[in-house]
Design a protein around this motif. Sequence first.
Motif: not given
Length: 371
Positions: A217, A220-221, A261-262, A265-266
């Motif tokens: 997770q 991506d960041a 933030k990622s 969201k999860k």
Amino acid sequence: MALLRNPKTGYYIKRILPFGIIWLVLSWFILLIESMATEYQNQRPETDITITWNIFLFASLAVFLVGIAMGAVEVLWLGKRFKRKAFWQKILYKMGFYLLFMLVINLVTFPIAASIELKTSLLDTEVWHKFSNYITSTTFLSTMVSLAFSIFLSLLYSGISEHLGHNVLLNFFSGKYHSPKEESRIFMFVDMKSSTSLAEKLGHQNYFKFLRDYYNQLSDAIIQYKGEVYQYIGDEIVITWEQQKGLKNQNCLRCFYAMKKSLHKKSTYFEKTYGMAPSFRAGLHMGKVTTGEIGALKKEIFFTGDVLNVTARIQKLCKSFDRDLIVSTQLAEELISDELSFEPLGSIELEGRKESSELFAPKPTPDGLMD
């Protein structure tokens, strides 16, 4: 153009492009070997394509694009589907898929090459007569063997790149750090909160799955803000930037907030699956390190310098100060801007160091830094 400037797009292009290069170089090598073996003569004109410059350019372009297509499928789709399989299973299953894919490509491109060679229409009966001879010949079999070899080498590259990291693999190939070099780098030590109690609650196997989902997770960041994963150490991850890349657009700081933030969201997924959503604390610092290849039984790119020890100690102070992020004075001075200010935490004597260090925490973050 904006899409090409996107760091995530650039990351995927860098991962896909080597597939095209591998296929192109291998095709040239195989062509050279076959040409030398036949004394540069087409000894089977009824099945083989006579190599002219037009044919050579067409074949080179076709092979490069086929390699790019395979790389795109591997990086963007198929690689993810087999991510949790054993290495030999990945190779075996993917070989079957790509051989079928390449068989179709081979059957499509041969008639085009034949029409170029014969200087006639693709619909000409002579083209299709040569095609029928080709698919029943040893030339077709040797072509498929060559394709299988190219596929195998591409998958081997993909597997090694996945395990070592794309940048690390390129650095090994280029010899960038064969001799130690001094660099200015930014480091972020990221440590999960309450990991010990969570490990006891979940048990070893479920905790391992939790960590895998947690790290996935965050990826991506890290890509988006041009970070490099240096190490995974249990529930801790060490991220690094070359100094200019980390400072540009405040990438190192934006990466921290993007990871937060990622995970947010999860959070529903983590709570339903594991009974808890992960969160973390981080320390950020900047300084000089010596970078080079190290290891006798296993090579890796290694960083050494006081900056790593200081960053680790800064991270440990996050809990004492009840902060999710603490930044060293060296880095805070470089990051401060009209949209970002820092709150001083005082002069702190870090464990194992005689000199005290000024530490800072970002003040409430504007929404712009979270984008």
